[in-house]
Design an enzyme around this catalytic site. Structure first.
Site, mmCIF file in Angstrom:
data_model
loop_
_atom_site.group_PDB
_atom_site.id
_atom_site.type_symbol
_atom_site.label_atom_id
_atom_site.label_comp_id
_atom_site.label_asym_id
_atom_site.label_seq_id
_atom_site.Cartn_x
_atom_site.Cartn_y
_atom_site.Cartn_z
ATOM 1 N N CYS A 129 0.835 -1.205 0.000
ATOM 2 C CA CYS A 129 0.000 0.000 0.000
ATOM 3 C C CYS A 129 0.868 1.253 0.000
ATOM 4 C CB CYS A 129 -0.921 0.002 1.211
ATOM 5 S SG CYS A 129 -2.037 -1.403 1.312
ATOM 6 N N GLY B 216 0.171 9.499 -6.890
ATOM 7 C CA GLY B 216 0.476 8.302 -7.659
ATOM 8 C C GLY B 216 1.967 8.260 -7.947
ATOM 9 N N SER B 217 2.357 8.868 -9.058
ATOM 10 C CA SER B 217 3.783 8.915 -9.392
ATOM 11 C C SER B 217 4.573 9.703 -8.354
ATOM 12 C CB SER B 217 3.976 9.527 -10.786
ATOM 13 O OG SER B 217 3.454 8.673 -11.780
ATOM 14 N N PHE C 252 -6.114 1.886 -5.477
ATOM 15 C CA PHE C 252 -5.705 0.872 -6.459
ATOM 16 C C PHE C 252 -4.948 -0.279 -5.802
ATOM 17 C CE2 PHE C 252 -5.381 4.939 -9.026
ATOM 18 C CZ PHE C 252 -6.637 4.812 -9.609
ATOM 19 N N SER D 7 -4.154 -3.888 -4.953
ATOM 20 C CA SER D 7 -4.411 -5.276 -5.318
ATOM 21 C C SER D 7 -4.636 -6.088 -4.047
ATOM 22 C CB SER D 7 -3.228 -5.853 -6.096
ATOM 23 O OG SER D 7 -3.141 -5.280 -7.382
ATOM 24 N N GLN E 250 -3.965 -8.137 -33.869
ATOM 25 C CA GLN E 250 -4.123 -7.709 -35.261
ATOM 26 C C GLN E 250 -3.982 -8.887 -36.227
ATOM 27 O OE1 GLN E 250 -4.947 -4.619 -35.988
ATOM 28 N NE2 GLN E 250 -4.931 -4.776 -38.219
ATOM 29 N N GLU F 133 3.604 -0.237 -10.554
ATOM 30 C CA GLU F 133 4.992 -0.372 -10.075
ATOM 31 C C GLU F 133 5.873 0.779 -10.573
ATOM 32 O OE1 GLU F 133 4.826 -2.380 -7.900
ATOM 33 O OE2 GLU F 133 4.556 -4.474 -8.393
#
Length: 380
Positions: A124, A131-132, A156, A158, A336, A363
């Site tokens: 966490c 964020g960044s 966010f 996980s 594609q 990450e």
């Protein structure tokens, strides 16, 4: 064969992970994705092979492997499902941080159940407003006797709402990275709550949610490392996490390439298999070449992180950037080559296209990876 070849032990680890993936992950991954099913039973089976504590030390009960062996495992599992493999990677990162920096008390409290993945761990760091710019985090922990009182939110995450253990970066001091510490917070501690499950483009086999802390009392003994060391610990965890997520992109990209080769050999247009057309061959050749180049850099970076080389952070950033961008690009070209069929859920490439896309964001975004790489180069 040469210094660039895997050892016999590494090949055995790789084959074990591939066999597990073929038996337990690949046959079920499409259903997990479609039904948004979290395969906890399969994750526990992975732990029986030691995959819940890949680079946790043997003294603490882990299997004590290096980062290259770890990359081989996550690459193999991602061939079946990048989402599930990435989830196991994050648990490993949390367990390693406790093992590497935690006191004997915190290790004894959490690692035995994490190694068997009876209790799962989340990492966490990210917040709704940071964020960044991770060092700007606002979740605060105020010392009160033998506890910290924690308030704030993480975004966010996980495993949010599902996992039992949250290795959490909190602010215990001044603004900036030197005021950040690391605490282990449990799901059932009073004041811990979770937002609704995020509705995501991919990664459907794992839960993702906001984690909220409302005056949560956390024992001081749950601190990992000293006060003010949390940001350094978090960044060291990310060196390995970036390798793992890059490895997940390699495995997913290999699956997409294999699917594209098989499909183009079978699919006929204008009286010929589309694999016979030069344009198809050029696309496949580029995909294969780029994948091998990304794999070579990632394996080199993994060796540097294992050896604690001075340039390990730069190489981890470069390898993560290249592997994740390459993985997304290969998935896109594989789709594609499948034409309209690639857009259907009947074929696996659309799932890999969705799952691999987020690897360029988490990450540390790939833009941040470039910043780290350039910063380290300019220091020389």
């Amino acid at each position: 064969m040469s210094q660039f070849d895997l050892t016999d032990d590494q090949r055995q680890i790789q084959e074990m992970a591939r066999a597990f993936t073929a038996a337990e992950i690949t046959p079920n991954a499409a259903e997990w994705d479609e039904k948004h099913h979290f395969p906890r039973d399969t994750i526990v089976k992975a732990a029986e092979l030691g995959f819940g504590a890949i680079y946790v030390s043997e003294e603490s009960g882990g299997i004590g492997l290096g980062r290259l062996e770890s990359a081989l495992i996550f690459e193999a599992m991602s061939y079946g499902c990048p989402s599930t493999s990435a989830f196991i990677s994050i648990h490993n990162m949390a367990a390693w941080m406790i093992d590497r920096f935690g006191s004997d008390a915190v290790k004894q409290k959490y690692l035995p159940s994490m190694i068997g993945m009876e209790r799962l761990g989340s990492y966490c760091l990210t917040e709704p407003s940071s964020g960044s710019d991770a060092a700007a985090l606002k979740t605060r922990a105020v010392r009160d006797g033998d506890h910290y009182v924690v308030s704030g939110s993480k975004a966010f995450i996980s495993g949010g709402g599902e996992n039992e253990i949250y290795v959490t970066m909190v602010r215990t001091g001044e603004d900036g990275p030197k005021g950040i510490s690391c605490l282990v917070i449990e799901k059932d501690m009073p004041g811990v709550s979770f937002g609704a499950q995020e509705r995501k483009l991919g990664w459907h086999s794992q839960p993702t949610a906001q984690v909220n802390f409302d005056e949560v009392r956390v024992p001081v003994e749950n601190r990992v490392g000293g006060e003010g060391e949390g940001f350094r610990i978090a960044m060291m965890g990310l060196d390995g996490g970036r390798l793992n997520i890059g490895a997940c992109s390699l495995g997913g990209a290999q699956r997409c390439l294999d699917e594209a080769v098989a499909y183009t050999k079978e699919r006929k247009q204008f009286g010929n298999a589309i694999a016979d057309f030069q344009n198809t061959q050029f696309m496949l050749a580029d995909m294969g070449t780029e994948l091998e180049a990304a794999r070579a850099l990632l394996y080199l970076a993994a060796a540097k992180v294992t050896d604690n080389a001075p340039d390990k952070t730069r190489f981890a950033a470069m390898a993560k950037r290249l592997a994740t961008d390459t993985g997304s690009s290969i998935a896109d070209r594989a789709l594609q080559l499948h034409g309209g069929y690639g857009y259907l859920m009947d074929y696996p490439v659309e799932r890999f296209w969705r799952d691999l896309r987020v690897h360029s964001i988490l990450e540390g975004t790939n833009q941040v990876m470039r910043m780290i790489t350039a910063r380290e180069m300019l220091r020389q």
